[in-house]
Design an enzyme around this catalytic site. Structure first.
Site, PDB file in Angstrom:
ATOM      1  N   PRO A  59       0.826  -1.208   0.000  1.00 28.59           N
ATOM      2  CA  PRO A  59       0.000   0.000   0.000  1.00 28.59           C
ATOM      3  C   PRO A  59       0.863   1.263   0.000  1.00 28.59           C
ATOM      4  O   PRO A  59       2.044   1.200   0.365  1.00 28.59           O
ATOM      5  CB  PRO A  59      -0.793  -0.107   1.307  1.00 28.59           C
ATOM      6  CG  PRO A  59      -0.600  -1.472   1.813  1.00 28.59           C
ATOM      7  CD  PRO A  59       0.635  -2.019   1.201  1.00 28.59           C
ATOM      8  N   PRO A  60       0.290   2.391  -0.387  1.00 32.37           N
ATOM      9  CA  PRO A  60       1.042   3.643  -0.392  1.00 32.37           C
ATOM     10  C   PRO A  60       1.534   4.004   1.005  1.00 32.37           C
ATOM     11  O   PRO A  60       0.883   3.689   2.002  1.00 32.37           O
ATOM     12  CB  PRO A  60       0.012   4.683  -0.858  1.00 32.37           C
ATOM     13  CG  PRO A  60      -1.119   3.924  -1.424  1.00 32.37           C
ATOM     14  CD  PRO A  60      -1.090   2.561  -0.833  1.00 32.37           C
ATOM     15  N   GLY A  61       2.682   4.620   1.078  1.00 26.65           N
ATOM     16  CA  GLY A  61       3.181   5.137   2.348  1.00 26.65           C
ATOM     17  C   GLY A  61       3.815   4.114   3.255  1.00 26.65           C
ATOM     18  O   GLY A  61       4.117   4.393   4.406  1.00 26.65           O
TER      19      GLY A  61
ATOM     20  N   GLU B 273     -25.093   5.794  20.662  1.00 29.69           N
ATOM     21  CA  GLU B 273     -23.698   5.443  20.946  1.00 29.69           C
ATOM     22  C   GLU B 273     -23.590   4.626  22.232  1.00 29.69           C
ATOM     23  O   GLU B 273     -22.768   3.718  22.329  1.00 29.69           O
ATOM     24  CB  GLU B 273     -22.825   6.702  21.045  1.00 29.69           C
ATOM     25  CG  GLU B 273     -22.710   7.486  19.740  1.00 29.69           C
ATOM     26  CD  GLU B 273     -22.228   6.631  18.566  1.00 29.69           C
ATOM     27  OE1 GLU B 273     -21.405   5.720  18.791  1.00 29.69           O
ATOM     28  OE2 GLU B 273     -22.683   6.867  17.436  1.00 29.69           O
TER      29      GLU B 273
ATOM     30  N   LYS C 274       8.250   2.036   0.708  1.00 27.26           N
ATOM     31  CA  LYS C 274       8.926   1.354  -0.397  1.00 27.26           C
ATOM     32  C   LYS C 274      10.059   2.222  -0.949  1.00 27.26           C
ATOM     33  O   LYS C 274      11.172   1.736  -1.169  1.00 27.26           O
ATOM     34  CB  LYS C 274       7.905   1.012  -1.496  1.00 27.26           C
ATOM     35  CG  LYS C 274       6.838   0.031  -1.029  1.00 27.26           C
ATOM     36  CD  LYS C 274       5.872  -0.337  -2.126  1.00 27.26           C
ATOM     37  CE  LYS C 274       4.958   0.807  -2.529  1.00 27.26           C
ATOM     38  NZ  LYS C 274       4.083   1.254  -1.445  1.00 27.26           N
ATOM     39  N   THR C 275       9.768   3.487  -1.153  1.00 25.26           N
ATOM     40  CA  THR C 275      10.809   4.405  -1.627  1.00 25.26           C
ATOM     41  C   THR C 275      11.941   4.487  -0.614  1.00 25.26           C
ATOM     42  O   THR C 275      13.121   4.441  -0.957  1.00 25.26           O
ATOM     43  CB  THR C 275      10.209   5.806  -1.852  1.00 25.26           C
ATOM     44  OG1 THR C 275       9.019   5.683  -2.611  1.00 25.26           O
ATOM     45  CG2 THR C 275      11.191   6.707  -2.569  1.00 25.26           C
TER      46      THR C 275
HETATM   47  P1  ADP Z   1       5.918   4.420  -0.441  1.00 28.00           P
HETATM   48  O1  ADP Z   1       7.058   4.597  -1.386  1.00 28.00           O
HETATM   49  O2  ADP Z   1       5.699   3.012  -0.025  1.00 28.00           O
HETATM   50  O3  ADP Z   1       4.648   5.077  -0.849  1.00 28.00           O
HETATM   51  P2  ADP Z   1       7.524   6.105   1.189  1.00 28.00           P
HETATM   52  O4  ADP Z   1       8.801   5.369   1.179  1.00 28.00           O
HETATM   53  O5  ADP Z   1       7.418   7.286   0.299  1.00 28.00           O
HETATM   54  O6  ADP Z   1       6.321   5.133   0.918  1.00 28.00           O
HETATM   55  O7  ADP Z   1       7.223   6.513   2.694  1.00 28.00           O
HETATM   56  C1  ADP Z   1       6.784   7.794   3.033  1.00 28.00           C
HETATM   57  C2  ADP Z   1       7.367   8.211   4.361  1.00 28.00           C
HETATM   58  O8  ADP Z   1       6.811   7.450   5.416  1.00 28.00           O
HETATM   59  C3  ADP Z   1       8.849   7.978   4.462  1.00 28.00           C
HETATM   60  O9  ADP Z   1       9.564   9.038   3.930  1.00 28.00           O
HETATM   61  C4  ADP Z   1       9.046   7.875   5.954  1.00 28.00           C
HETATM   62  O10 ADP Z   1       9.114   9.151   6.539  1.00 28.00           O
HETATM   63  C5  ADP Z   1       7.767   7.222   6.421  1.00 28.00           C
HETATM   64  N1  ADP Z   1       7.941   5.780   6.599  1.00 28.00           N
HETATM   65  C6  ADP Z   1       7.278   4.809   5.942  1.00 28.00           C
HETATM   66  N2  ADP Z   1       7.645   3.605   6.382  1.00 28.00           N
HETATM   67  C7  ADP Z   1       8.584   3.798   7.324  1.00 28.00           C
HETATM   68  C8  ADP Z   1       9.370   2.921   8.158  1.00 28.00           C
HETATM   69  N3  ADP Z   1       9.239   1.590   8.095  1.00 28.00           N
HETATM   70  N4  ADP Z   1      10.245   3.482   9.015  1.00 28.00           N
HETATM   71  C9  ADP Z   1      10.375   4.812   9.082  1.00 28.00           C
HETATM   72  N5  ADP Z   1       9.672   5.674   8.337  1.00 28.00           N
HETATM   73  C10 ADP Z   1       8.772   5.191   7.467  1.00 28.00           C
HETATM   74 ZN    ZN Z   2     -23.827   3.563  15.159  1.00 25.10          ZN
END
Ligand code: ADP
Ligand code: ZN
Length: 633
Positions: free
Chosen positions: A229-231, A450, A234-235
């Site tokens: 998933p995004p975030g 609730e 991976k980068t």
């Molecule tokens: P993706 O490429 O999977 O979309 P990114 O590598 O761009 O995600 O991650 C975005 C940011 O989230 C990173 O720059 C970092 O700050 C934070 N992050 C994500 N995963 C981690 C991790 N395992 N440890 C530390 N920071 C993380």
């Molecule tokens: Zn409800």
């Protein structure tokens, strides 16, 4: 999640690239000749009629109305150009940009440099008001331009069409598309994901000691596909590989290859690999590879540009001399859409799943991002991690940042635990709106509703504990009951699921018990309960009438939420499913109504508490529930 290499009949193999593209200047002759011919054909016709002089104000309007096709702005402020063929028959015009007084007209510049407004904009150093002179010099200019361009092309490793894009102003500077740097990132900057790190440390080893692999006659890793998933970092992981191996990192986005004309994407791929080989050992990182790597031949009409780009990528990967120490890491959050050819041996044959972080990993990620912040003694990242299931690494980084903003607004440099929970609520629930816009009657309705959810949960031994209940409206929901799972759950028993159904229907049940009728406030509860019940019957085999069958749909959940909604079973089975789902729902509602009828006092006192305090802690809910249970026994 793992990505399976798809097997299938091999597709037509793309042609191999010439191993070492010779700078054969001949291949530039055709495009240059073409451009020259076109220019010589059309330009004289354009200037044969002397251009109309328009004042700057009128021109600004015409630009805004998208009447201008071509506009050239010279350093001395001379403007020349051509209207669109739909306006003034596309005739030429001249004008003067106001220089000196008033400074820069930013609005105008923004407009003309936007290709959607003025398709062809150029800024030139010298005044081009003497268009005639310019024309007579055209062949010479073309020649010079051609040599300058070839020189640059060979220096930067541009391909024919990419370079042509540069000269005609099509396409942006190549340097911006390919980011090259030497990251300082290491595996220590990536919290958790030990398995992933172990998998890709092979790449680090290969880039550090390519000779070792060569000596053993082993072909090193060539392509690694990271899916998740995004975030999820991976980068970050790819950069860490480059940092650990201390090699250049060339990064591009898949989509940047396909926004141009046919052929440009392919030439960009070629350039990318030329550059990477020059810098070897190096890493190429292609983000969003699905933009170019989608299955070929699918979709309406196909996409020539994308297919050409993909074919070029495959050709480059195949054409690699095995001793070339360039490793390609690609990232995607839609691995299932990728062309099978990409995943075959010798290409992206190493696939690494990068899922959402687990609870422990979330805690570790928070700690990594807390390194540059002052964290108060009352902050416990384990608690924050427990309350943030489904958060990605990027979400967690954002959470800490939001918390820091809350603290700053409060005049503190140190983060307190309340800052974190406020930030989390803001991210999860959207901005709080205050409860004043609810009518008193509605407020009571929400409080009862609730309380119903919270009490059914608190009275059931197997339900996830209630974290807090609030009648403060947030986002779409009028009130919220939050339950915190004690730990990451992977398995649920039948009892736990029926309890969960009862909790989901508890709001509506409370309204039935107190007011004798339900309200529209329960509609999202009903759909979430129905969804769970349907999965219980269809996927988990928990219905006696249907038996132990699982019509599971195996498309991974996070992958863009794509669900295979095709029915794989018969009409008759569908009827049984429907009957079973409504039976489960009715039973759950009955048990919730029964429970709340028995514990009506507790329901009333919790509702009252909510009306007064608007937000009630889970501990308070449990105290009320336990007191009521003690009184009954
Ligand atoms: P993706 O490429 O999977 O979309 P990114 O590598 O761009 O995600 O991650 C975005 C940011 O989230 C990173 O720059 C970092 O700050 C934070 N992050 C994500 N995963 C981690 C991790 N395992 N440890 C530390 N920071 C993380
Ligand atoms: Zn409800």
């Amino acid at each position: 999640m793992t990505v399976n290499a798809r097997s299938g009949p091999p597709r037509d193999r793309p042609t191999k690239p010439a191993p070492n593209p010779p700078p054969s200047w001949r291949r530039y002759l055709i495009p240059i000749g073409l451009v020259a011919t076109l220019l010589l054909l059309f330009l004289p016709g354009m200037v044969s009629k002397s251009p109309t002089a328009v004042d700057y104000g009128t021109l600004t309007q015409q630009v805004t109305q998208k009447d201008v096709d071509t506009l050239t702005l010279a350093a001395d402020g001379a403007i020349t150009g051509k209207y669109r063929s739909t306006f003034q028959k596309g005739e030429a015009f001249t004008s003067q940009y106001p220089t000196g007084a008033g400074g820069v007209d930013q609005a105008f510049l923004t407009q003309v440099t936007n290709p959607a407004v003025v398709p062809n904009f150029k800024a030139t150093g010298a005044s081009s008001s003497f268009l005639g002179t310019l024309l007579s010099l055209l062949p010479l200019l073309l020649f010079i331009g051609y040599f300058v361009y070839i020189g640059r092309a060979s220096r930067r490793g541009m391909g024919a069409l990419g370079g042509l894009g540069g000269i005609t102003g099509v396409g942006k500077s190549k340097a911006q598309l390919i980011d090259t740097d030497r990251p300082k990132t290491t595996f220590a900057d990536v919290a958790g994901y030990e398995g992933v790190k172990r998998d890709i440390s092979e790449v680090v080893d290969f880039l550090r000691h390519p000779d070792k692999y060569a000596a053993a006659g082993a072909v090193g890793p060539k392509g690694v596909l990271m899916a998740g998933p995004p975030g999820t970092g991976k980068t970050l992981l790819a950069r860490a590989v480059a940092g650990e191996a201390n090699v250049p990192f060339l990064s591009v986005t898949g989509s940047s290859f396909v926004e141009m004309f046919v052929g440009v994407g392919a030439s960009r791929v070629r350039d990318l690999f030329v550059q990477a080989r020059k810098l070897a050992p190096s890493i190429i990182f292609i983000d969003e590879i699905d933009a170019i790597g989608q299955r070929r031949g699918t979709g309406i009409g196909g996409n020539d540009e994308r297919e050409q780009t993909l074919n070029q990528l495959l050709a480059e990967m195949d054409g690699f001399d095995p001793s070339t120490d360039v490793v390609i890491i690609a990232a995607t959050n839609r691995p299932e859409t990728l062309d099978a050819a990409l995943l075959r041996p010798g290409r992206f044959d190493r696939q690494v799943a990068v899922p959402l972080p687990t609870q422990g990993e979330r805690s570790a990620i928070l700690a990594v991002h807390a390194r540059d912040k002052h964290i108060g003694a009352d902050v416990d990242f384990a608690v924050t991690a427990r309350s943030t299931p489904g958060f990605s690494g990027a979400d967690l980084a954002n959470l800490l940042n939001e918390a820091a903003i809350v603290a700053v607004r409060d005049g503190r440099a140190e983060l307190k635990s309340t800052d974190l929970s406020q930030a989390r609520d803001r991210i999860l629930l959207g901005q709080r709106q205050g409860s004043n816009f609810l009518l008193d009657r509605e407020k009571r309705n929400v409080a009862v509703h609730e309380s119903g959810h919270a009490l059914v949960a608190a009275l059931s031994p197997v339900a996830d504990p209630v974290d807090k209940v609030t009648i403060l409206p947030s986002g779409m929901a009028l009130g919220v009951t939050e339950q915190l799972p004690l730990d990451e759950r992977h398995l649920y028993t039948m009892e736990e699921m029926t309890t969960s159904l009862a909790v989901r229907l508890g709001g509506r049940a409370a309204e039935l018990v107190v007011f004798g009728e339900g309200s529209t406030g329960a509609s999202s509860d009903l759909s979430s309960a129905t969804e769970l019940a349907t999965r219980m019957v269809r996927e988990f085999g928990l219905s006696d009438a249907l038996g132990p069958v699982g019509y599971s749909n195996d498309s991974p959940q996070y992958l863009g939420g794509q669900q295979l909604s095709e029915r794989v079973y018969s009409e008759a089975t569908q009827r049984v499913v429907d009957t079973e789902v409504s039976r489960l729902l009715r039973e759950a509602e009955t048990s919730a109504v029964d429970l709340l009828t028995v514990y009506r006092d507790a329901l009333d006192s919790l509702s009252q508490e909510l009306l007064e305090k608007e937000t009630v802690d889970g501990d308070v809910v449990r105290a009320i529930a336990h007191r009521a249970m003690a009184a009954k026994s």
